[in-house]
Design an enzyme around this catalytic site. Structure first.
Site, mmCIF file in Angstrom:
data_model
loop_
_atom_site.group_PDB
_atom_site.id
_atom_site.type_symbol
_atom_site.label_atom_id
_atom_site.label_comp_id
_atom_site.label_asym_id
_atom_site.label_seq_id
_atom_site.Cartn_x
_atom_site.Cartn_y
_atom_site.Cartn_z
ATOM 1 N N TRP A 150 -0.850 -7.393 -17.471
ATOM 2 C CA TRP A 150 -0.471 -6.743 -15.569
ATOM 3 C C TRP A 150 -1.635 -7.405 -15.085
ATOM 4 C CZ3 TRP A 150 -2.487 -0.828 -14.749
ATOM 5 C CH2 TRP A 150 -1.959 -0.778 -13.696
ATOM 6 N N ASP A 192 2.866 -7.534 -23.934
ATOM 7 C CA ASP A 192 3.193 -7.200 -23.023
ATOM 8 C C ASP A 192 3.068 -7.307 -21.421
ATOM 9 O OD1 ASP A 192 3.645 -3.958 -22.773
ATOM 10 O OD2 ASP A 192 2.640 -3.826 -21.686
ATOM 11 N N TYR A 251 3.975 -5.619 -12.655
ATOM 12 C CA TYR A 251 2.671 -5.997 -12.411
ATOM 13 C C TYR A 251 2.539 -7.568 -11.796
ATOM 14 C CZ TYR A 251 2.060 -3.753 -16.509
ATOM 15 O OH TYR A 251 2.065 -2.373 -17.406
ATOM 16 N N GLN A 259 5.476 3.291 -26.143
ATOM 17 C CA GLN A 259 4.055 2.986 -25.638
ATOM 18 C C GLN A 259 3.299 3.996 -25.101
ATOM 19 O OE1 GLN A 259 2.856 -0.269 -22.591
ATOM 20 N NE2 GLN A 259 4.234 -0.602 -23.664
ATOM 21 N N LEU A 313 -9.318 -0.495 -23.867
ATOM 22 C CA LEU A 313 -10.609 0.099 -23.150
ATOM 23 C C LEU A 313 -10.362 1.072 -21.737
ATOM 24 C CD1 LEU A 313 -11.518 -3.469 -23.837
ATOM 25 C CD2 LEU A 313 -11.874 -1.514 -25.765
ATOM 26 N N ARG A 342 -7.765 -0.726 -10.106
ATOM 27 C CA ARG A 342 -9.005 0.863 -10.592
ATOM 28 C C ARG A 342 -9.076 2.047 -8.940
ATOM 29 N NH1 ARG A 342 -11.953 -3.116 -14.470
ATOM 30 N NH2 ARG A 342 -11.397 -4.346 -12.949
ATOM 31 N N ALA A 365 -7.599 -8.680 -20.796
ATOM 32 C CA ALA A 365 -8.813 -9.156 -20.697
ATOM 33 C C ALA A 365 -8.444 -10.258 -19.637
ATOM 34 C CB ALA A 365 -8.755 -10.072 -21.543
HETATM 35 N N1 LIG Z 1 3.283 0.995 -19.807
HETATM 36 C C1 LIG Z 1 2.214 1.164 -18.970
HETATM 37 O O1 LIG Z 1 2.185 2.167 -17.939
HETATM 38 C C2 LIG Z 1 1.208 0.944 -19.208
HETATM 39 C C3 LIG Z 1 0.065 0.881 -17.532
HETATM 40 C C4 LIG Z 1 -1.002 0.803 -17.605
HETATM 41 C C5 LIG Z 1 -1.607 -0.675 -18.441
HETATM 42 N N2 LIG Z 1 -0.584 -0.981 -18.850
HETATM 43 C C6 LIG Z 1 -0.699 -2.293 -20.050
HETATM 44 O O2 LIG Z 1 -1.441 -1.865 -20.895
HETATM 45 C C7 LIG Z 1 -2.641 -3.270 -21.183
HETATM 46 C C8 LIG Z 1 -3.826 -3.385 -20.621
HETATM 47 O O3 LIG Z 1 -3.717 -2.416 -19.969
HETATM 48 P P1 LIG Z 1 -5.056 -1.911 -19.318
HETATM 49 O O4 LIG Z 1 -5.524 -3.322 -18.807
HETATM 50 O O5 LIG Z 1 -4.778 -0.874 -18.050
HETATM 51 O O6 LIG Z 1 -6.689 -1.827 -19.710
HETATM 52 P P2 LIG Z 1 -7.267 -2.023 -20.560
HETATM 53 O O7 LIG Z 1 -7.153 -2.827 -22.103
HETATM 54 O O8 LIG Z 1 -8.147 -0.968 -20.883
HETATM 55 O O9 LIG Z 1 -9.106 -2.929 -20.108
HETATM 56 C C9 LIG Z 1 -8.934 -4.087 -19.250
HETATM 57 C C10 LIG Z 1 -9.727 -4.208 -18.347
HETATM 58 O O10 LIG Z 1 -10.792 -3.857 -19.545
HETATM 59 C C11 LIG Z 1 -12.633 -4.741 -19.121
HETATM 60 N N3 LIG Z 1 -12.809 -5.833 -20.422
HETATM 61 C C12 LIG Z 1 -11.569 -5.806 -21.374
HETATM 62 N N4 LIG Z 1 -12.750 -6.525 -22.061
HETATM 63 C C13 LIG Z 1 -13.940 -6.526 -22.131
HETATM 64 C C14 LIG Z 1 -14.690 -7.344 -22.647
HETATM 65 N N5 LIG Z 1 -15.203 -7.700 -23.809
HETATM 66 N N6 LIG Z 1 -16.265 -6.556 -21.277
HETATM 67 C C15 LIG Z 1 -16.294 -6.165 -20.235
HETATM 68 N N7 LIG Z 1 -14.659 -5.587 -19.893
HETATM 69 C C16 LIG Z 1 -13.571 -5.871 -20.637
HETATM 70 C C17 LIG Z 1 -11.667 -6.439 -17.888
HETATM 71 O O11 LIG Z 1 -12.251 -6.592 -17.130
HETATM 72 P P3 LIG Z 1 -13.206 -5.992 -15.865
HETATM 73 O O12 LIG Z 1 -13.346 -7.346 -16.597
HETATM 74 O O13 LIG Z 1 -12.852 -6.206 -14.461
HETATM 75 O O14 LIG Z 1 -13.710 -4.835 -15.666
HETATM 76 C C18 LIG Z 1 -9.701 -6.126 -18.398
HETATM 77 O O15 LIG Z 1 -9.406 -6.269 -16.943
HETATM 78 C C19 LIG Z 1 -1.936 -3.535 -19.059
HETATM 79 O O16 LIG Z 1 -1.986 -5.335 -19.060
HETATM 80 C C20 LIG Z 1 0.139 -3.200 -19.659
HETATM 81 O O17 LIG Z 1 0.596 -4.589 -20.538
HETATM 82 C C21 LIG Z 1 1.004 -0.864 -19.768
#
Ligand SMILES: NC(=O)c1ccc[n+]([C@@H]2O[C@H](COP(=O)([O-])OP(=O)(O)OC[C@H]3O[C@@H](n4cnc5c(N)ncnc54)[C@H](OP(=O)(O)O)[C@@H]3O)[C@@H](O)[C@H]2O)c1
Length: 327
Positions: free
Chosen positions: A21, A51, A56, A175, A218, A239, A292
């Site tokens: 995303w 994914d 996105y 998912q 996360l 966010r 990430a």
């Molecule tokens: N099906 C759906 O409706 C749906 C909805 C949402 C997401 N998704 C999928 O799920 C994927 C992941 O979900 P998400 O992006 O919402 O959330 P996530 O994976 O929970 O969080 C990602 C964010 O956390 C921070 N992060 C990651 N690793 C870190 C670390 N080691 N240390 C510090 N901060 C860290 C980064 O943002 P910062 O550094 O900017 O804080 C990163 O962009 C998406 O890319 C998408 O493919 C699907």
């Protein structure tokens, strides 16, 4: 890397996948060179699951993945899980559309952006209660027959609707929103969810042998444990639209991460490793689609593969997170 195999998907899938995303610029200023670094780091570390979705970056995530895939020639080494059903207009207002006409248009757009002739798992992004399930399912069947998609996934569906789809077509993956602090939560941003992940989705995917992909592992970064207070997101960051990151909800979640951070210090592993490890211990979880922002974060998250949470640690964590089980 560790890999998992489920009954309804032929290939072994890396237990850490990559969420694409934030390649699209919805989170912050994305930069395609940075995206290339993240993707190459993922491949070097054995990740084979991507994914993604048309929405996105309003098509940019798929375009950039397509370009990088072509440049480095790794299409046949990965599984692409893209989506359909979330359309947008010129002002980028989104709507759900799972009609035959829309899906037939979307699949060709995605294939062209990704520069491939097929998508491995084609997921319905969100339910569209105005289109009959039979119409959507028959369209997916057509796409399978034409070789444009291999497997079907449902994202954000109630288990009642999953069963209805299964009358027409095999469902290979699901998912849904799932992390240590959002286990049976009833909303995502301002959207009410039609499922409780831990109570309803997990038992069903296990029974059916479907792959399960928890999203936001996360909690959009909160469970990294690195936030000092309410994160100051940049103006364009998606966010800002998550009500859980505003009061009164935010303090409840943030205070819990502080408690979890204390535990993390005690056992000597950062919270992001614990949050990823917690998901990894669940037998129903097939691949954790973690986002990430840079390759360092990806490598940090991959460290969860080097150790296991013990049974006692899982019990200790349960005591901490149990009060938020239904929040
Ligand atoms: N099906 C759906 O409706 C749906 C909805 C949402 C997401 N998704 C999928 O799920 C994927 C992941 O979900 P998400 O992006 O919402 O959330 P996530 O994976 O929970 O969080 C990602 C964010 O956390 C921070 N992060 C990651 N690793 C870190 C670390 N080691 N240390 C510090 N901060 C860290 C980064 O943002 P910062 O550094 O900017 O804080 C990163 O962009 C998406 O890319 C998408 O493919 C699907």
């Amino acid at each position: 890397m560790l890999y998992k195999k489920v009954k309804k998907i032929e290939e072994e899938i890396s237990v850490i996948g990559i969420g694409c995303w934030n390649f699209g610029g919805d989170w912050d200023e994305s930069n395609d060179k940075n995206t290339e670094d993240i993707i190459l780091t993922a491949l070097d570390n054995g990740i084979n699951f991507f994914d993604i979705a048309p929405v996105y970056g309003f098509s940019h995530s798929e375009t950039v993945l397509g370009n990088i895939m072509k440049k480095h020639g790794f299409r046949n080494h990965i599984l692409i899980a893209s989506k359909c059903g979330l359309r947008w207009d010129e002002s980028r207002k989104t709507r759900n559309d799972l009609s035959r006409k829309s899906i037939l248009w979307e699949i060709d757009q995605s294939l062209s952006r990704l520069q491939t002739d097929h998508i491995d798992i084609y997921q319905l992004h969100w339910p569209d209660h105005t289109t009959p399930i039979e119409e959507t399912a028959e369209t997916l069947k057509e796409l399978k027959k034409a070789g444009k998609i291999r497997y079907v996934g449902l994202s954000n569906f109630s288990q009642g609707d999953v069963r209805k789809y299964e009358k027409y077509i095999e469902v290979n993956s699901q998912q849904s929103l799932y992390n240590m602090l959002e286990r049976n939560t009833l909303s995502y941003h301002n959207i009410p969810l039609e499922y409780k992940t831990e109570e309803e989705v997990l038992p069903y995917v296990k029974e059916q042998g479907q792959a399960f992909l928890p999203y936001s592992p996360l909690f959009q970064g909160l469970l990294s444990g690195t936030w000092k207070d309410k994160n100051n997101f940049s103006k364009n960051d998606i966010r800002n639209e998550n009500p859980k990151f505003s009061e009164p909800a935010f303090s409840k979640y943030f205070n819990k991460t502080q408690e979890l951070n204390e535990y993390a210090n005690k056992i000597g592993h950062p919270l992001y490793e614990i949050a990823m490890n917690w998901l990894r211990q669940k037998e129903e979880v097939t691949t954790i689609i973690a986002g990430a922002n840079n390759s360092e974060q990806m490598i940090q998250n991959l460290h969860c593969l080097n150790w296991d949470l013990t049974t006692q640690m899982m019990l200790d964590l349960e005591t901490i997170i149990e009060p938020l089980k239904y929040l």
